[in-house]
Design a protein around this motif. Structure first.
Motif, mmCIF file in Angstrom:
data_model
loop_
_atom_site.group_PDB
_atom_site.id
_atom_site.type_symbol
_atom_site.label_atom_id
_atom_site.label_comp_id
_atom_site.label_asym_id
_atom_site.label_seq_id
_atom_site.Cartn_x
_atom_site.Cartn_y
_atom_site.Cartn_z
ATOM 1 N N THR A 69 53.521 -18.083 -0.054
ATOM 2 C CA THR A 69 52.618 -17.968 1.084
ATOM 3 C C THR A 69 53.306 -18.306 2.402
ATOM 4 O OG1 THR A 69 50.828 -18.549 -0.384
ATOM 5 C CG2 THR A 69 50.371 -18.676 1.970
ATOM 6 N N THR A 70 54.104 -19.370 2.390
ATOM 7 C CA THR A 70 54.789 -19.708 3.634
ATOM 8 C C THR A 70 55.835 -18.644 3.982
ATOM 9 O OG1 THR A 70 56.032 -21.282 2.271
ATOM 10 C CG2 THR A 70 54.379 -22.187 3.754
ATOM 11 N N MET A 71 56.377 -17.980 2.960
ATOM 12 C CA MET A 71 57.293 -16.859 3.253
ATOM 13 C C MET A 71 56.557 -15.719 3.932
ATOM 14 S SD MET A 71 59.721 -16.294 0.037
ATOM 15 C CE MET A 71 60.003 -17.775 -0.840
ATOM 16 N N ALA A 72 55.388 -15.384 3.364
ATOM 17 C CA ALA A 72 54.599 -14.298 3.951
ATOM 18 C C ALA A 72 54.190 -14.658 5.377
ATOM 19 C CB ALA A 72 53.370 -14.027 3.095
ATOM 20 N N LEU A 73 53.866 -15.919 5.583
ATOM 21 C CA LEU A 73 53.466 -16.376 6.915
ATOM 22 C C LEU A 73 54.626 -16.258 7.892
ATOM 23 C CD1 LEU A 73 51.215 -17.709 8.584
ATOM 24 C CD2 LEU A 73 52.019 -19.935 7.793
ATOM 25 N N ASN A 74 55.800 -16.536 7.374
ATOM 26 C CA ASN A 74 56.993 -16.502 8.219
ATOM 27 C C ASN A 74 57.373 -15.079 8.615
ATOM 28 O OD1 ASN A 74 58.893 -18.118 9.537
ATOM 29 N ND2 ASN A 74 60.462 -17.642 8.009
ATOM 30 N N GLU A 75 56.809 -14.106 7.895
ATOM 31 C CA GLU A 75 57.082 -12.714 8.258
ATOM 32 C C GLU A 75 56.214 -12.240 9.410
ATOM 33 O OE1 GLU A 75 56.778 -10.268 4.691
ATOM 34 O OE2 GLU A 75 57.795 -11.888 3.606
ATOM 35 N N LYS A 76 55.174 -13.002 9.717
ATOM 36 C CA LYS A 76 54.242 -12.594 10.781
ATOM 37 C C LYS A 76 54.823 -12.886 12.156
ATOM 38 C CE LYS A 76 50.891 -11.271 8.142
ATOM 39 N NZ LYS A 76 50.435 -9.882 8.135
ATOM 40 N N ARG A 77 54.469 -12.052 13.105
ATOM 41 C CA ARG A 77 54.962 -12.184 14.480
ATOM 42 C C ARG A 77 53.797 -12.367 15.438
ATOM 43 N NH1 ARG A 77 58.532 -13.130 11.934
ATOM 44 N NH2 ARG A 77 60.579 -12.198 11.743
ATOM 45 N N ALA A 78 54.108 -12.775 16.657
ATOM 46 C CA ALA A 78 53.071 -12.885 17.683
ATOM 47 C C ALA A 78 52.346 -11.549 17.788
ATOM 48 C CB ALA A 78 53.691 -13.264 19.021
ATOM 49 N N GLY A 79 51.023 -11.612 17.855
ATOM 50 C CA GLY A 79 50.227 -10.383 17.912
ATOM 51 C C GLY A 79 49.680 -9.977 16.552
ATOM 52 N N ASP A 80 50.342 -10.400 15.466
ATOM 53 C CA ASP A 80 49.828 -10.116 14.118
ATOM 54 C C ASP A 80 48.595 -10.982 13.842
ATOM 55 O OD1 ASP A 80 51.904 -8.410 13.810
ATOM 56 O OD2 ASP A 80 53.075 -9.675 12.448
ATOM 57 N N THR A 81 47.886 -10.634 12.781
ATOM 58 C CA THR A 81 46.693 -11.426 12.451
ATOM 59 C C THR A 81 46.827 -12.090 11.089
ATOM 60 O OG1 THR A 81 45.651 -9.469 11.509
ATOM 61 C CG2 THR A 81 45.097 -9.993 13.787
ATOM 62 N N LEU A 82 46.046 -13.156 10.908
ATOM 63 C CA LEU A 82 45.914 -13.831 9.618
ATOM 64 C C LEU A 82 44.479 -13.625 9.143
ATOM 65 C CD1 LEU A 82 47.618 -17.240 10.533
ATOM 66 C CD2 LEU A 82 48.674 -15.234 9.464
ATOM 67 N N ALA A 83 44.299 -13.538 7.822
ATOM 68 C CA ALA A 83 42.963 -13.237 7.297
ATOM 69 C C ALA A 83 41.976 -14.372 7.569
ATOM 70 C CB ALA A 83 43.047 -12.951 5.799
ATOM 71 N N ASP A 84 42.409 -15.609 7.354
ATOM 72 C CA ASP A 84 41.500 -16.744 7.494
ATOM 73 C C ASP A 84 42.215 -17.948 8.091
ATOM 74 O OD1 ASP A 84 39.014 -15.861 5.799
ATOM 75 O OD2 ASP A 84 40.766 -15.349 4.585
ATOM 76 N N PHE A 85 41.467 -18.738 8.823
ATOM 77 C CA PHE A 85 42.013 -19.936 9.458
ATOM 78 C C PHE A 85 40.829 -20.899 9.599
ATOM 79 C CE2 PHE A 85 44.071 -22.236 13.051
ATOM 80 C CZ PHE A 85 45.369 -22.305 12.575
ATOM 81 N N VAL A 86 40.743 -21.861 8.689
ATOM 82 C CA VAL A 86 39.566 -22.724 8.601
ATOM 83 C C VAL A 86 39.893 -24.144 9.020
ATOM 84 C CG1 VAL A 86 37.686 -23.445 7.088
ATOM 85 C CG2 VAL A 86 39.096 -21.486 6.447
ATOM 86 N N GLY A 87 39.076 -24.732 9.861
ATOM 87 C CA GLY A 87 39.311 -26.116 10.223
ATOM 88 C C GLY A 87 38.344 -26.549 11.300
ATOM 89 N N PRO A 88 38.528 -27.705 11.871
ATOM 90 C CA PRO A 88 39.491 -28.710 11.422
ATOM 91 C C PRO A 88 38.974 -29.419 10.173
ATOM 92 C CG PRO A 88 38.200 -29.556 13.253
ATOM 93 C CD PRO A 88 37.737 -28.151 13.024
ATOM 94 N N LEU A 89 39.855 -29.677 9.222
ATOM 95 C CA LEU A 89 39.469 -30.327 7.976
ATOM 96 C C LEU A 89 40.082 -31.725 7.886
ATOM 97 C CD1 LEU A 89 40.021 -27.234 5.655
ATOM 98 C CD2 LEU A 89 37.826 -28.158 6.413
ATOM 99 N N GLY A 90 39.521 -32.532 7.022
ATOM 100 C CA GLY A 90 40.034 -33.883 6.811
ATOM 101 C C GLY A 90 39.602 -34.826 7.926
ATOM 102 N N ASN A 91 39.846 -36.119 7.683
ATOM 103 C CA ASN A 91 39.499 -37.121 8.688
ATOM 104 C C ASN A 91 40.647 -37.295 9.656
ATOM 105 O OD1 ASN A 91 36.951 -37.937 7.501
ATOM 106 N ND2 ASN A 91 38.215 -38.707 5.830
ATOM 107 N N PRO A 92 40.348 -37.480 10.954
ATOM 108 C CA PRO A 92 41.421 -37.765 11.898
ATOM 109 C C PRO A 92 42.109 -39.082 11.517
ATOM 110 C CG PRO A 92 39.332 -37.341 13.038
ATOM 111 C CD PRO A 92 39.019 -37.435 11.586
ATOM 112 N N THR A 93 43.374 -39.199 11.887
ATOM 113 C CA THR A 93 44.105 -40.436 11.613
ATOM 114 C C THR A 93 43.443 -41.608 12.332
ATOM 115 O OG1 THR A 93 46.131 -39.202 11.361
ATOM 116 C CG2 THR A 93 46.365 -41.539 11.828
#
Ligand code: FAD
Ligand code: FAD
Ligand code: FES
Lengths: 279, 462
Positions: A69-93
């Motif tokens: 997955t991180t390889m596929a992500l690394n192939e993306k360039r500015a202007g490309d899209t990602l299917a999902d981006f969910v957050g913010p998750l977890g408790n703040p420090t």
């Protein structure tokens, strides 16, 4: 669908992207993370929020290329899209009441440690940073840390850059000389385990940021479970930060390797792009 | 014409041998002719006992009469008056504990196949009907629905029909809740769930996936920042329980939710999915409910020898009867009256077996269930490189942890009255989030009832 705004390679294995996610940028605090999918067939992976720019509605993440997955992500360039981006998750420090802290970052963990250091600083705390890498070529964010820290040390395993050895040496020196309210350890599990062992004799509150394998990030699957003080906790909703002196690191290390053989296969598929730092 | 046949007309199913490797739906559904025949088995008793068994009081004898008369669309219309998800409920309701339990024909022989007929009517409708896309007249009220399981979907649908502007916030990347991530394709084709969601969209409902309420916006912020007048919480009971025994942190040990989510939501069984799933050779599934059956049958389809380990007996298995039968046909072993005490591991923390004790059923407790007690010295081991825990779930934790003033019960369930009102003004709740893990039809019913009560609330405010 979210759009990638900018992309920058920080070292041969580590890339930073900024993603257009104004709602998340508005709410995120240091220590929280997102879960993303690169495309509609993809795996859900967690990445810590490395910074936000509310005006531009941008959320930055910094990732190390380790598998499919991180390889596929690394192939993306500015202007490309990602299917999902969910957050913010977890408790703040949790930085409440901390006036003087050591922030310890290891490898790509420095990407997660930097926003914590920044937030401590903004809250008026004295920040001493110790960051460590395998070798000079993997060093990231050293200037950013140096600029905001009251004291700063960087180590590499081979000593070609900074001090030779691991983060525990400069950390112990700090702990010998002064007293701190808290130590924040963020990096590979073995590093956090050593930091926890190093701070224990000084009885200083030590917080480790756990990064177990996750799926949903809402407390539904239990695959992010970690044992803390003998109790089962879910890192996505109870964490990701826990009292480092109570974490069962050995179990966590074994669990994180659960899908090793499958990942080897995924790497094969992306092999020509594969670059790996073993930390 | 009354058909005196004592047993149900058989449901055509996929061949058990073949379905071990097939993710397609197992039960294939009645054709028109068989449906009419099965419907003709109904006695049309005056007292209508079957309706008392239905949590949403579907007018069962009436819809069955329509099927018997060949008016399939009419049958659907009757079901749809009270049920928002007939194609789903016909497939997954525990009919043997609800409507069919009270069917007079069950006294001698088998009850009328009410579930099968419901499914038939719904499938017929979707295959033939053209849905009007008339948008209901808007009433100007905006309502947020949190969670897109049966409770959230039913609530959103009802509100939209009444003219509210509804936005559904869903944490995952796909809507549908357990219908999507939990119940496998071979029991409930995802196409059916997607169709229901498409129907909501055509009513004007907005669905925002990837939106975790409590983090992205708190419940309070949905009202203050986003301006929703009322909020419905249908966040389900997804938090998996573990036993707290040694070895539960080992590799190869999963909650059923993790296993099923990987398989269903992430399609891990498909060749081109990026999500890994652990393909155990010998899988032990701990538990006896629908979730356990689904996990076991999924593991079987992924090529494993599967044993279900349950601490009570066959009679006490809480799963739908039909699923237990299907599991047996597919070659899944049942080790009943057994309780795990430890998961055995090798030096590398991989699961290698399950140490259990034999149980016997003691005296019935307050609820009338006979509680199992361990037999001393009866320890034995089941070989397993994969252990799936299907021990039940508790309400999802995020909302209660992030919503100030929201009253909750001892197990983390959101406190709500019959009409779905919570301790916070303008905040309603229903489904598994309130009851703990229950059933699709109860969640759907609760969502619908809450919608009514939201409408009353909105009118009262104006
Ligand atoms: C809360 C949280 C925050 C995180 N933040 C960051 C971040 O800011 N930057 C970053 O680079 N990574 C971060 N990680 C780790 C990151 O999610 C994983 O590296 C990523 O999921 C790997 O996906 P992949 O498909 O590329 O690799 P895979 O093919 O899944 O794995 C490749 C290798 O990475 C190991 N691995 C898999 N998952 C994890 C994991 N969760 N943690 C550590 N190692 C893992 C595997 O054992 C394997 O050796 C975070 C993890 C969590 C849980
Ligand atoms: C494997 C399995 C098999 C089952 N089989 C049957 C069966 O055969 N028959 C039957 O009647 N019942 C069955 N059930 C039970 C049934 O599915 C549930 O009772 C029903 O789905 C509950 O509906 P719900 O709408 O309350 O919650 P859910 O279906 O759980 O939906 C809740 C939704 O809310 C989302 N959510 C949670 N927290 C948040 C948040 N903070 N922000 C945004 N979204 C959030 C979740 O992601 C989820 O999509 C089964 C359950 C499982 C797990
Ligand atoms: S990621 Fe699923 S429970 Fe934490």
């Amino acid at each position: 669908m979210v759009r990638i705004l900018t992309r920058r390679e920080l070292n041969p294995n580590v890339t930073m992207i900024e993603v257009e996610a104004p709602r998340i940028a508005e709410k995120a605090l240091a220590g929280q993370f997102v879960i993303l999918r690169v495309d509609g067939r993809g795996e859900r992976i967690p990445l810590t929020i490395a910074g936000t720019d509310r005006e531009r509605g941008a959320v930055a993440v910094i990732f190390q290329v380790v598998g499919g997955t991180t390889m596929a992500l690394n192939e993306k360039r500015a202007g490309d899209t990602l299917a999902d981006f969910v957050g913010p998750l977890g408790n703040p420090t949790d930085i409440a009441g901390v006036k003087k802290a050591v922030v310890v970052g290891g490898g790509v963990g420095c990407a997660i440690a930097l926003p914590v250091a920044r937030r401590l600083k903004e809250a008026g705390a004295a920040v001493h940073s110790v960051i460590g890498f395998r070798s000079k070529e993997f060093v990231i964010l050293a200037e950013e840390f140096r600029a905001l820290s009251d004291s700063f040390a960087v180590t590499t395993d081979d000593g070609i850059f900074g001090e030779r050895g691991n983060v525990c040496l400069p950390l112990k020196k700090l702990l010998e000389e002064e007293t701190f309210d808290a130590v924040y350890a963020i990096g590979p599990l073995p590093m956090m385990k050593f930091v926890a062992a190093a701070t224990e004799p000084y009885r200083v509150r030590t917080i480790a940021s756990m990064n177990p394998i996750m799926i949903d990030g809402t407390g539904m699957c239990g695959c992010c479970r970690v044992r803390v003080g003998g109790e089962m906790k879910f890192a996505c909703v109870d964490g990701p930060d826990f009292d480092a002196h109570k974490i069962d690191f050995d179990e966590a290390i074994a669990r994180n390797r659960a899908y090793l053989s499958f990942e080897a296969e995924a790497r094969e598929r992306h092999c020509n792009l594969y670059k790996k730092e073993n930390n | 014409m009354y058909d005196p046949r004592p047993t149900k007309y058989p449901m055509p199913v996929q061949d058990p041998e073949r379905r071990r490797n097939s993710f397609g739906e197992v039960a294939l559904g009645y054709d028109e002719e068989t449906a009419v025949k099965e419907a003709s088995r109904c006695l049309h008793c005056k007292a209508r006992p079957c309706m008392n068994g239905c949590p949403v009081s579907v007018r069962i004898p009436d819809f069955i009469a329509e099927i018997a008369a060949g008016n399939f669309e009419g049958a659907y219309g009757i079901i749809a008056e009270t049920s928002s998800l007939p194609a789903v409920c016909g497939r997954v309701c525990p009919q043997e504990k609800q409507c069919e339990k009270f069917c007079v024909r069950g006294g001698k022989g088998e009850p009328v196949g009410i579930g099968r007929l419901e499914r038939f009517a719904a499938d017929y409708h979707y295959a033939h009907a053209k849905e009007g896309t008339d948008l209901p007249a808007r009433n100007g009220h905006r309502v947020a629905v949190v969670g897109s399981g049966p409770a959230g979907l039913a609530c959103a649908g009802e509100l939209a029909k009444r003219g509210c502007e509804v936005t559904v916030f869903e944490a995952l990347h796909e809507a549908g809740g357990v219908l999507m991530y939990g119940i496998p394709e071979f029991r409930l084709p995802k196409e059916i769930v997607e169709r229901e969601i498409g129907r909501l969209r055509s009513l004007g409902v907005k669905i925002e996936t990837d939106s975790v309420i409590g983090r992205l916006y708190t419940v309070e912020e949905l009202k203050t920042e986003l301006g929703f007048e009322a909020v419905f919480l249908g966040t389900g009971a997804g938090l998996p329980r573990f036993m707290g025994i040694k070895g539960e942190g080992a590799k190869g040990v999963f909650s059923a939710n993790e296993y099923l989510t990987r398989a269903n939501l992430m399609k891990a069984y498909e060749e081109d999915s990026e999500t890994p799933i652990y393909r155990g050779k010998r899988v032990a599934v701990v538990g006896g409910g629908n979730v356990a059956m689904d996990a076991a049958r999924m593991a079987r389809r992924l090529g494993a020898e599967v044993t279900i380990v349950y601490r009570r007996g066959m009679e006490e298995l809480p799963a739908r009867r039909e699923e237990v039968e299907h599991a047996k046909e597919e070659g899944i072993a049942f080790r009943l009256l057994a309780n795990p005490v430890e998961i055995l591991t090798d030096g590398d923390n991989n699961a290698i077996g399950l140490k259990c004790v034999e149980m016997e059923l003691g005296q019935p407790d307050g609820s009338g269930r006979r509680s199992p007690v361990a037999r001393v010295g009866s320890e034995f081991t089941i070989e397993a490189d994969c252990v799936i825990m299907a021990l039940g779930t508790s309400p999802n934790p995020l909302i209660r942890a992030t919503t100030e003033g929201l009253a909750t019960g001892p197990h983390g369930e959101i406190a709500a009255d019959e009409e779905g009102r919570t301790s916070l003004e303008g905040v309603f709740a229903g489904g598994d989030a309130v009851t703990g893990s229950a059933t699709v039809i109860l969640a759907m019913g609760a969502g619908k009832r809450a919608a009514e009560s939201i409408i009353r609330y909105l009118k009262g405010r104006k």
